[in-house]
Design an enzyme around this catalytic site. Structure first.
Site, PDB file in Angstrom:
ATOM      1  N   ASP A  24      -2.364  -4.168  14.162  1.00  0.00           N
ATOM      2  CA  ASP A  24      -2.041  -2.899  13.503  1.00  0.00           C
ATOM      3  C   ASP A  24      -2.834  -1.748  14.139  1.00  0.00           C
ATOM      4  OD1 ASP A  24      -1.182  -1.121  11.215  1.00  0.00           O
ATOM      5  OD2 ASP A  24      -3.328  -1.222  10.768  1.00  0.00           O
ATOM      6  N   GLU A  57       0.813  -1.218   0.000  1.00  0.00           N
ATOM      7  CA  GLU A  57       0.000   0.000   0.000  1.00  0.00           C
ATOM      8  C   GLU A  57       0.844   1.264   0.000  1.00  0.00           C
ATOM      9  OE1 GLU A  57      -3.482   2.128   2.728  1.00  0.00           O
ATOM     10  OE2 GLU A  57      -2.309   0.455   3.514  1.00  0.00           O
ATOM     11  N   ASP A  58       1.944   1.286   0.756  1.00  0.00           N
ATOM     12  CA  ASP A  58       2.654   2.541   1.016  1.00  0.00           C
ATOM     13  C   ASP A  58       4.039   2.646   0.376  1.00  0.00           C
ATOM     14  OD1 ASP A  58       0.512   3.380   2.546  1.00  0.00           O
ATOM     15  OD2 ASP A  58       1.366   2.636   4.426  1.00  0.00           O
TER      16      ASP A  58
END
Length: 717
Positions: free
Chosen positions: A139, A76-77
């Site tokens: 998370d 994702e990042d």
């Protein structure tokens, strides 16, 4: 930050067959992908996935889940792709990472239609591999632990999402420890004042009662030792949000809450659990209605334990949970226990529920439901275990707290329905009104037009709404009787003085005495809050006393002083009307008036020529006599304002206040106020001292040191 070798060692401690190389490679790859990225706190972003991985090692999860935790933000990042992760670490880990990535993109706090669809995605992802949600929960937990660095408006959004979705989900997964911490962290954002208030009260309680946990733990251990039972005893204070929720549900303050400590007995076998229960009940008295056997009737998430509440030291309630080691593992880690490893192999815990069964039932139900509202109701029925969702005969859902009864159900629908309740049916079967409702039950309320709320309902109801409505109705019913009795008492009192208790006379008295109308006045008389004689005295003081009591001129409040001489009240003792007084003549400064028991009077024993016999003038004195009060109050929002209001309600005027000591939990201050006389001062102190947030309220007199200093400056005539 945990190093790659340390992380691999943590996994190897519970799984000797762990692939340490896999974990070190995932660690190195994630560190490379996140290089240069920083969190809002200024720390390297890579610290976050490492901490998430560390949380999952505490749950003894497999290598793939730990690797996923390290990699969960890479797709994702960073520039990493699914294909790259799959090539380096295999399909299993790539799918886990992809699943977490998709969960992160789901907006669970959106509008109802989108929320329903996103919930479908959430549970479909969980159904594919439950380890995805375990990583996501870890998370979220670490993000909540570090939320203070996020902008305030985003903190509120994340905290609300955590409280509404992730905390209940962790509870449904059986991970109660995670649920409690998530709730408490969200609570700190959503209601920081409420949480701080609870924590301050805990500190005060510990200071007053000492180490309660250690003492009660020792008591339980001693009883188990006498019974020959081997067990581990654990004790802890409940979290702030758990305390707050219980206060809200029961509608009581912290001081009235009893079971704020929890104790756990972990045994070797189920037989030992029941033996330990017998030892506890033999030593302490059971609190009725607070016993539950989840060993013989486990919860749907696999939770097994015996719950009991007893009256421990000093009559305080003590909650005790009793379970075996295997049950404890499930209670602590929930479905994570299904994935736990020990000695290199997946450990079969016979009490761990296979999450696939529950998820399969959920997804099948979701596929059958096309209606968004129905779908969301189904989600809540399954997830929010601290709430009860029941149905009306028409199929409408009513949300109630756990432990709610048909009385709460009726008042939740409408106040008038609650008032007219006479019976209830659950799933078509007639039940007592004190029956505790369960998720998914259909409740029918039976009513009668002539029914009115009963006083016993207050103890049956659990919701604040129901209790308040019942109390209002009972108060209104009592008020009718009080007004009737008050009218008769007033008639007799007026007749005794040769007068009639006309409506105009009663309205005039009500206005003079501060009541809204004559009916409020009569209700106060009937409830013994006001005497009928007082009403007559208010309207006809000459008839009541024979002659009016004069008001005293403040300038001539003391008898015995030459009218041409000046006098003042001594600041050391601040005498007020009603106390015995004496005057001390001072050269050029008139007369200083002291209380007869003032410590300074000792210095004048050898100067009898300076003494003047004084007394207070008879009559009603004005509230113009300043006194100083020494107050110690809780350092909580609104306490000082409430105390000032209390003083004002006693018709005493505050002229000044000075803080002399400030502590995290207490304030000490000196407060100057004007009173009429000693009786008035006593009434004010009694009203203030009765407040639960006032530790001390006493009249302030000068210290011995101050008196000694004054002696050195005294001037004889």
């Amino acid at each position: 930050m945990i190093s790659a070798d340390d992380l691999a060692a943590l996994v190897r401690a519970y799984n000797p067959r762990s692939d340490g190389d896999l974990i070190r490679r995932a660690y190195a790859y994630a560190e490379e992908m996140h290089r240069g990225q920083v969190r809002r706190s200024g720390e390297p972003y890579f610290m976050h996935p490492v901490e998430v991985a560390g949380l999952l090692t505490e749950q003894h999860l497999d290598d793939a889940t730990i690797a996923c935790a390290l990699l969960h933000d890479t797709i994702e990042d960073t520039r990493a792709s699914y294909d790259e992760v799959e090539r380096r670490f295999g399909t299993d880990i790539a799918r886990l990472v992809d699943g977490v990535t998709k969960l992160t993109k789901i907006e669970l706090n959106s509008a109802e239609t989108r929320q329903a669809e996103n919930f479908r995605k959430l549970f479909m992802a969980m159904a594919e591999d439950l380890r995805v949600i375990l990583v996501k929960l870890a998370d979220r937990l670490h993000n909540m632990r570090t939320i203070k660095h996020v902008p305030p408006e985003k903190q509120v959004v994340k905290a609300r999402e955590t409280m509404d979705i992730y905390a209940p989900l962790a509870g449904r997964m059986g991970m109660q420890w995670m649920r409690e911490e998530l709730e408490d962290l969200a609570f700190a954002v959503l209601n920081p004042d409420g949480r701080n208030s609870i924590l301050r009260r805990f500190v005060r309680l510990q200071r007053e009662s000492g180490d309660v946990i250690r003492r009660i733990t020792a008591d339980i251990e001693h009883e188990l030792w006498k019974a020959g039972i081997e067990a581990e005893v654990q004790g802890r204070a409940k979290r702030a949000f758990s305390i707050w929720r219980k206060m809200e549900e029961k509608g009581i303050g912290f001081s009235r809450l009893s079971d704020i400590y929890g104790f756990r007995i972990v045994t070797h076998s189920a037989a030992d659990c029941y033996a330990a229960l017998g030892a506890v009940h033999q030593r302490w008295t059971l609190v009725p209605g607070r016993f539950k056997d989840y060993i013989s009737q486990p919860k749907s998430n696999g939770y097994r334990s015996i719950h009991t509440t007893v009256l421990g030291r000093d009559g305080k309630r003590v909650e005790v949970q009793i379970r075996t080691r295997e049950m404890h593992e499930v209670a602590e880690r929930g479905v994570a226990a299904h994935w736990s490893y020990r000695d290199g192999v997946r450990t079969a815990n016979r009490f761990a529920v296979d999450p696939a069964v529950w998820l399969r039932q959920m997804t099948e139900r979701f596929e059958e439901s096309a209606d968004h509202a129905e779908f969301l109701e189904a989600v809540k029925l399954e997830m929010y275990t601290d709430q009860v969702f029941c149905f009306t005969p028409k199929g409408e859902v009513v949300k109630l707290p756990r432990g709610a009864t048909p009385i709460d159900f009726a008042y939740a629908i409408h106040t008038n329905l609650g008032h007219r309740t006479v019976a209830a049916k659950i799933d078509g079967i007639r039940v007592p009104l004190w029956t505790r409702l369960k998720n998914g039950q259909s409740v029918e309320v039976v009513t009668a037009a002539a029914q009115t709320p009963q006083a016993t309902w207050i103890d049956i109801a659990t919701t604040g709404r129901a209790k308040s409505a019942i109390r209002r109705a009972l108060k209104a019913e009592r008020r009718v009787g009080h007004v009737r009795l008050g009218r008769e008492l007033a008639r007799a009192a007026f007749a005794h003085m040769g007068k009639r208790a006309t409506e105009k006379a009663l309205r005039t008295a009500a206005d003079a005495l501060g009541y809204d109308d004559d009916e409020d006045l009569l209700a106060a008389i009937g409830a013994s809050q006001l005497t009928a004689r007082r009403v007559v005295e208010t309207l006809y003081p000459e008839l009541a006393h024979g002659s009016p009591v004069p008001d005293v001129d403040p300038a001539r409040a003391i008898v015995g002083v030459d009218p041409r001489a000046h006098y003042d009240r001594a600041p050391c003792c601040q005498p007020v009307p009603g106390e015995r007084i004496v005057g001390i003549a001072n050269r050029g400064r008139g007369v200083q008036v002291h209380a007869i028991d003032c410590p300074r009077m000792v210095e004048f024993e050898d100067q009898p020529e300076r003494w003047i016999d004084l007394q207070w003038a008879p009559g009603h004195h004005a509230a113009s006599h300043a006194v100083t009060v020494d107050l110690t109050i809780s350092n909580d929002a609104g306490v000082l304002g409430r105390i000032c209001t209390l003083i004002g309600e006693q018709n005493a005027n505050i002229s000044d206040l000075r803080f002399i000591d400030r502590k995290p939990d207490f304030f000490r201050l000196l407060l100057d106020m004007d009173v009429r006389d000693a009786e008035h001062l006593h009434a004010v102190l009694m009203a203030v001292d009765s407040d639960s947030d006032v530790a001390r309220a006493a009249r302030h007199r000068e210290t011995a040191a101050a008196v000694a200093a004054a002696q050195r400056t005294a001037q004889p005539v």
